[in-house]
Write an enzyme that holds these catalytic residues in place. Structure first.
Site, PDB file in Angstrom:
ATOM      1  N   ARG A 118      24.482  -0.091  -8.862  1.00 20.09           N
ATOM      2  CA  ARG A 118      24.476  -1.491  -8.395  1.00 20.09           C
ATOM      3  C   ARG A 118      23.958  -1.655  -6.965  1.00 20.09           C
ATOM      4  NH1 ARG A 118      29.479  -1.397 -11.185  1.00 20.09           N
ATOM      5  NH2 ARG A 118      29.210  -2.257 -13.268  1.00 20.09           N
ATOM      6  N   LYS A 140      11.229  -7.577  -1.761  1.00 19.83           N
ATOM      7  CA  LYS A 140      10.819  -7.777  -3.166  1.00 19.83           C
ATOM      8  C   LYS A 140      10.535  -6.409  -3.772  1.00 19.83           C
ATOM      9  CE  LYS A 140       8.706 -12.372  -3.216  1.00 19.83           C
ATOM     10  NZ  LYS A 140       7.442 -13.114  -3.406  1.00 19.83           N
ATOM     11  N   LYS A 224       5.656 -12.080   8.776  1.00 20.01           N
ATOM     12  CA  LYS A 224       6.370 -11.870   7.508  1.00 20.01           C
ATOM     13  C   LYS A 224       7.879 -11.862   7.751  1.00 20.01           C
ATOM     14  CE  LYS A 224       6.757 -10.154   3.083  1.00 20.01           C
ATOM     15  NZ  LYS A 224       6.203  -9.491   1.933  1.00 20.01           N
ATOM     16  N   GLU A 234      12.499 -17.074  -1.610  1.00 17.39           N
ATOM     17  CA  GLU A 234      11.329 -17.884  -1.963  1.00 17.39           C
ATOM     18  C   GLU A 234      11.700 -19.213  -2.610  1.00 17.39           C
ATOM     19  OE1 GLU A 234       7.836 -15.587  -3.163  1.00 17.39           O
ATOM     20  OE2 GLU A 234       7.174 -17.291  -4.342  1.00 17.39           O
ATOM     21  N   ARG A 238       8.425 -19.214   1.814  1.00 11.96           N
ATOM     22  CA  ARG A 238       7.910 -17.883   1.477  1.00 11.96           C
ATOM     23  C   ARG A 238       6.732 -17.953   0.504  1.00 11.96           C
ATOM     24  NH1 ARG A 238      11.274 -12.217   0.480  1.00 11.96           N
ATOM     25  NH2 ARG A 238       9.408 -10.964   0.115  1.00 11.96           N
ATOM     26  N   ASN A 242       1.619 -16.609  -0.640  1.00 13.22           N
ATOM     27  CA  ASN A 242       0.780 -16.442  -1.834  1.00 13.22           C
ATOM     28  C   ASN A 242      -0.581 -17.103  -1.702  1.00 13.22           C
ATOM     29  OD1 ASN A 242       2.597 -14.943  -3.449  1.00 13.22           O
ATOM     30  ND2 ASN A 242       3.816 -16.786  -3.711  1.00 13.22           N
ATOM     31  N   HIS A 245      -3.470 -16.096  -3.918  1.00 11.12           N
ATOM     32  CA  HIS A 245      -2.943 -15.206  -4.963  1.00 11.12           C
ATOM     33  C   HIS A 245      -3.050 -15.790  -6.369  1.00 11.12           C
ATOM     34  CE1 HIS A 245      -1.636 -12.935  -1.523  1.00 11.12           C
ATOM     35  NE2 HIS A 245      -1.014 -12.031  -2.266  1.00 11.12           N
ATOM     36  N   HIS A 249      -4.755 -13.343  -8.643  1.00 11.56           N
ATOM     37  CA  HIS A 249      -4.101 -12.752  -9.827  1.00 11.56           C
ATOM     38  C   HIS A 249      -4.905 -13.064 -11.088  1.00 11.56           C
ATOM     39  CE1 HIS A 249       0.070 -12.495  -7.711  1.00 11.56           C
ATOM     40  NE2 HIS A 249      -0.591 -11.370  -7.595  1.00 11.56           N
ATOM     41  N   HIS A 262      -6.098  -5.392  -5.414  1.00 16.69           N
ATOM     42  CA  HIS A 262      -5.380  -6.658  -5.229  1.00 16.69           C
ATOM     43  C   HIS A 262      -5.913  -7.423  -4.006  1.00 16.69           C
ATOM     44  CE1 HIS A 262      -2.079  -9.462  -5.123  1.00 16.69           C
ATOM     45  NE2 HIS A 262      -1.771  -9.072  -3.901  1.00 16.69           N
TER      46      HIS A 262
HETATM   47  P1  NAD Z   1      -1.056   1.594  -3.871  1.00 18.73           P
HETATM   48  O1  NAD Z   1       0.372   1.779  -3.631  1.00 18.73           O
HETATM   49  O2  NAD Z   1      -1.578   1.786  -5.251  1.00 18.73           O
HETATM   50  O3  NAD Z   1      -1.881   2.508  -2.863  1.00 18.73           O
HETATM   51  C1  NAD Z   1      -3.282   2.474  -2.892  1.00 18.73           C
HETATM   52  C2  NAD Z   1      -3.886   3.889  -3.031  1.00 18.73           C
HETATM   53  O4  NAD Z   1      -3.839   4.537  -1.777  1.00 18.73           O
HETATM   54  C3  NAD Z   1      -3.139   4.790  -4.008  1.00 18.73           C
HETATM   55  O5  NAD Z   1      -4.057   5.590  -4.694  1.00 18.73           O
HETATM   56  C4  NAD Z   1      -2.282   5.648  -3.076  1.00 18.73           C
HETATM   57  O6  NAD Z   1      -1.942   6.898  -3.647  1.00 18.73           O
HETATM   58  C5  NAD Z   1      -3.209   5.818  -1.909  1.00 18.73           C
HETATM   59  N1  NAD Z   1      -2.570   6.063  -0.606  1.00 18.73           N
HETATM   60  C6  NAD Z   1      -1.465   5.502  -0.128  1.00 18.73           C
HETATM   61  N2  NAD Z   1      -1.280   5.849   1.139  1.00 18.73           N
HETATM   62  C7  NAD Z   1      -2.282   6.679   1.464  1.00 18.73           C
HETATM   63  C8  NAD Z   1      -2.645   7.363   2.636  1.00 18.73           C
HETATM   64  N3  NAD Z   1      -1.967   7.208   3.781  1.00 18.73           N
HETATM   65  N4  NAD Z   1      -3.733   8.155   2.616  1.00 18.73           N
HETATM   66  C9  NAD Z   1      -4.489   8.254   1.478  1.00 18.73           C
HETATM   67  N5  NAD Z   1      -4.215   7.615   0.355  1.00 18.73           N
HETATM   68  C10 NAD Z   1      -3.118   6.826   0.349  1.00 18.73           C
HETATM   69  O7  NAD Z   1      -1.538   0.127  -3.431  1.00 18.73           O
HETATM   70  P2  NAD Z   1      -1.091  -0.862  -2.257  1.00 18.73           P
HETATM   71  O8  NAD Z   1      -2.274  -1.699  -1.993  1.00 18.73           O
HETATM   72  O9  NAD Z   1      -0.426  -0.154  -1.141  1.00 18.73           O
HETATM   73  O10 NAD Z   1       0.037  -1.743  -2.956  1.00 18.73           O
HETATM   74  C11 NAD Z   1      -0.244  -2.559  -4.077  1.00 18.73           C
HETATM   75  C12 NAD Z   1       1.060  -2.818  -4.799  1.00 18.73           C
HETATM   76  O11 NAD Z   1       1.943  -3.493  -3.906  1.00 18.73           O
HETATM   77  C13 NAD Z   1       0.926  -3.689  -6.027  1.00 18.73           C
HETATM   78  O12 NAD Z   1       1.673  -3.119  -7.077  1.00 18.73           O
HETATM   79  C14 NAD Z   1       1.545  -5.023  -5.611  1.00 18.73           C
HETATM   80  O13 NAD Z   1       2.132  -5.702  -6.683  1.00 18.73           O
HETATM   81  C15 NAD Z   1       2.569  -4.551  -4.607  1.00 18.73           C
HETATM   82  N6  NAD Z   1       2.942  -5.564  -3.615  1.00 18.73           N
HETATM   83  C16 NAD Z   1       4.253  -5.788  -3.407  1.00 18.73           C
HETATM   84  C17 NAD Z   1       4.658  -6.711  -2.459  1.00 18.73           C
HETATM   85  C18 NAD Z   1       6.099  -6.908  -2.192  1.00 18.73           C
HETATM   86  O14 NAD Z   1       6.445  -7.816  -1.421  1.00 18.73           O
HETATM   87  N7  NAD Z   1       6.990  -6.093  -2.743  1.00 18.73           N
HETATM   88  C19 NAD Z   1       3.717  -7.410  -1.695  1.00 18.73           C
HETATM   89  C20 NAD Z   1       2.360  -7.147  -1.924  1.00 18.73           C
HETATM   90  C21 NAD Z   1       1.975  -6.217  -2.889  1.00 18.73           C
HETATM   91  N1  GLY Z   2       4.042 -10.668  -0.718  1.00 23.79           N
HETATM   92  C1  GLY Z   2       4.695 -11.912  -0.905  1.00 23.79           C
HETATM   93  C2  GLY Z   2       6.117 -11.905  -0.526  1.00 23.79           C
HETATM   94  O1  GLY Z   2       6.648 -10.918  -0.089  1.00 23.79           O
HETATM   95  O2  GLY Z   2       6.762 -12.903  -0.671  1.00 23.79           O
END
Ligand code: NAD
Ligand code: GLY
Length: 360
Positions: A118, A140, A224, A234, A238, A242, A245, A249, A262
Site C-alpha cells: 500500500r 504521476k 513544475k 490535476e 496542472r 498538457n 499533448h 498523443h 513523445h
Molecule cells: P525513456 O525512459 O524511454 O528514455 C529514453 C531512452 O534513453 C531509453 O532508451 C533509455 O534507456 C535511454 N536513456 C535514459 N537515460 C540515458 C542516459 N543518461 N544515457 C543514455 N541513454 C539513456 O523516455 P523518456 O523520454 O525519459 O520518458 C518517456 C516516458 O515518460 C513515457 O512513458 C511518458 O509517458 C512518461 N512521462 C511521464 C510523466 C509523468 O509525469 N509521470 C511526464 C512525462 C512523460
Molecule cells: N507531465 C504532466 C504532469 O505531470 O502533469
C-alpha cells in the site's frame, strides 16, 4: 548543487539538481528510512550508472530490477516483475524503491512503490532531460494498457528527486531534443521571459552547454513544482502542462508508439495549438511562427507527419481531457499564458489540422 522544493505540506520533497551528484557520498542518506533498497533501472542505463548509485548506497541491502529498454515494456507484466523482486527480497513497508532512468523506468518504479504494501518510500534518479524536467517531479506513475497510454497508475510522490546533470552526457541527441520540447512548453504556458531566454540560447542547449542546460532544468523544475503544489491531482491548473499533448498523443497513436519520440510529437502538437490560437485571434500574428522557429532550431519537428486529417481528429477525441464529447485543448492567449478550453470553433480546429497536414 541547487535544491528546489515541491511544497506539499508533510509530503514536501526536494529536487536536487547538479553535476556529479551521483558521486556525492551521503546525498540520499536523509531519504532512506531503512537499509532495504530496490533499484529499478533498465538494461541500457544500468551499465552506465548503477555502479555509481550502489556506491552511494554504501552497505545497505540493495536488490535490483533491471527492465528491458523501451516504452513497449511499460506494462503490467513488467510491474509484476518489479513487485516480485520486492517480495523475493523480503522487503517490508520501510523499504525504498529507487527509479534510475528515464520516464519509463520512473513511471514503473513509482507505481511499484505506490502499490507495494500500500505504498513505500520512493526516490527518483532521472537520467533523461525529459525525466529531469518533467516526469520525475509531481508523483504521476503509470503503466500502459493495450488500449491506451498510462491507463493504470496512481499518484505517489517521491521523497526526493536527485537529478545528476552529468548523466545527460551519454544521452543521444534525439532524446535531448525531445526533452527540450517539454522545456519550451514551460515557457509557453506561464513564463514569457523564460521563452525569450530559450529563443536566445537554443544553440547553447543543443550544444549541451552545461550551465545553460542546468539553468533550463532548474527553471523547468521550479515551474513544475509550483504547478504540482497548487494542483497535485490535476483538478485545474496542472492540465496546462498538457500543452500540445492532445495533438501529440494523437500523432503518436496514428503513427504507432515509438515511431516519433513523445517530445517530438509534443513539439509538432504545440505548433498546432499555437496555430489554432492565432487562427482564432487569441495569439498575436507571427507568434506561431516564432514558436515554430525556436523548436526547429532545437532539431524538433514543427509539422505533423503525413497522416490522414480525419484519423488525427478521431485520435484527438480519445484524449483524457475530453468531457461529454468535447475536445478540451490547452491553447495560448499569449506567449507565457495558456488556458484549458473547449471554447473555440470546431471548424477552426479542423482547418488548422488540414493546414498543418498540407504542410507536412
Ligand atoms: P525513456 O525512459 O524511454 O528514455 C529514453 C531512452 O534513453 C531509453 O532508451 C533509455 O534507456 C535511454 N536513456 C535514459 N537515460 C540515458 C542516459 N543518461 N544515457 C543514455 N541513454 C539513456 O523516455 P523518456 O523520454 O525519459 O520518458 C518517456 C516516458 O515518460 C513515457 O512513458 C511518458 O509517458 C512518461 N512521462 C511521464 C510523466 C509523468 O509525469 N509521470 C511526464 C512525462 C512523460
Ligand atoms: N507531465 C504532466 C504532469 O505531470 O502533469
Amino acid at each position: 548543487m541547487h535544491t528546489l522544493t515541491v511544497n506539499l505540506a508533510d509530503r514536501s520533497y526536494p529536487i536536487l539538481i547538479g553535476s556529479g551528484l551521483l558521486k556525492q557520498q551521503g546525498a540520499l542518506d536523509a531519504y532512506l528510512p531503512s537499509d532495504d533498497v530496490l533499484v529499478v533501472s533498465n538494461e541500457s542505463i544500468a551499465p552506465l550508472y548503477l555502479h555509481g548509485l550502489t556506491e552511494l548506497l554504501g552497505d545497505r541491502r540493495v536488490a535490483t530490477a533491471i527492465l528491458a529498454d523501451g516504452e513497449q515494456h511499460k506494462t503490467l507484466a513488467t510491474l509484476e516483475s518489479v513487485l516480485n523482486r520486492l517480495v523475493a527480497a523480503g522487503f517490508n513497508r520501510d523499504c525504498t524503491v529507487i527509479g534510475l532512468g528515464g520516464g519509463v523506468v520512473g513511471d514503473v518504479a513509482g507505481l511499484a512503490a505506490g502499490v507495494y504494501q500500500r505504498g513505500v518510500n520512493f526516490i527518483q534518479v532521472p537520467t533523461t532531460l525529459l525525466a529531469q524536467v518533467d516526469s520525475s517531479v509531481g508523483g504521476k506513475t503509470a503503466v500502459n494498457h493495450p488500449q491506451g497510454k498510462n491507463l493504470i497508475g496512481v499518484f505517489h510522490q517521491p521523497s526526493c528527486v536527485l537529478a545528476d546533470t552529468q548523466t545527460l552526457d551519454s544521452l543521444p541527441d534525439r532524446e535531448l531534443a525531445a526533452g527540450l520540447a517539454e522545456v519550451v512548453k514551460y515557457g509557453l504556458i506561464m513564463d514569457a521571459e523564460f521563452f525569450d531566454w530559450l529563443e536566445a540560447n537554443a544553440d547553447k542547449l543543443i550544444a549541451r552547454d552545461a550551465e545553460s542546460l542546468e539553468l533550463a532544468i532548474r527553471k523547468s523544475c521550479a515551474t513544475k513544482a509550483a504547478v504540482v503544489a497548487a494542483d497535485e491531482r490535476e483538478q485545474g491548473q496542472r492540465a496546462l502542462l498538457n500543452l500540445g499533448h492532445t495533438f501529440g498523443h494523437a500523432i503518436e497513436r496514428c503513427l504507432g508508439y515509438g515511431e516519433w519520440l513523445h517530445g517530438e510529437a509534443v513539439a509538432a502538437g504545440m505548433c498546432m495549438a499555437a496555430g489554432l490560437s492565432e487562427r482564432i485571434g487569441w495569439l498575436e500574428a507571427g507568434s506561431a511562427a516564432r514558436i515554430a522557429a525556436v523548436l526547429a532550431s532545437m532539431g524538433l519537428p514543427v509539422q505533423p507527419p503525413a497522416i490522414d486529417a480525419k484519423a488525427l481528429y478521431q485520435a484527438m477525441t480519445l484524449d483524457k481531457k475530453v468531457i461529454a464529447g468535447e475536445i478540451r485543448l490547452v491553447l495560448l492567449k499569449g506567449i507565457g499564458e495558456a488556458i484549458v478550453t473547449a471554447d473555440y470553433p470546431e471548424a477552426e480546429l479542423r482547418t488548422e489540422l488540414d493546414a498543418s497536414l498540407a504542410a507536412a
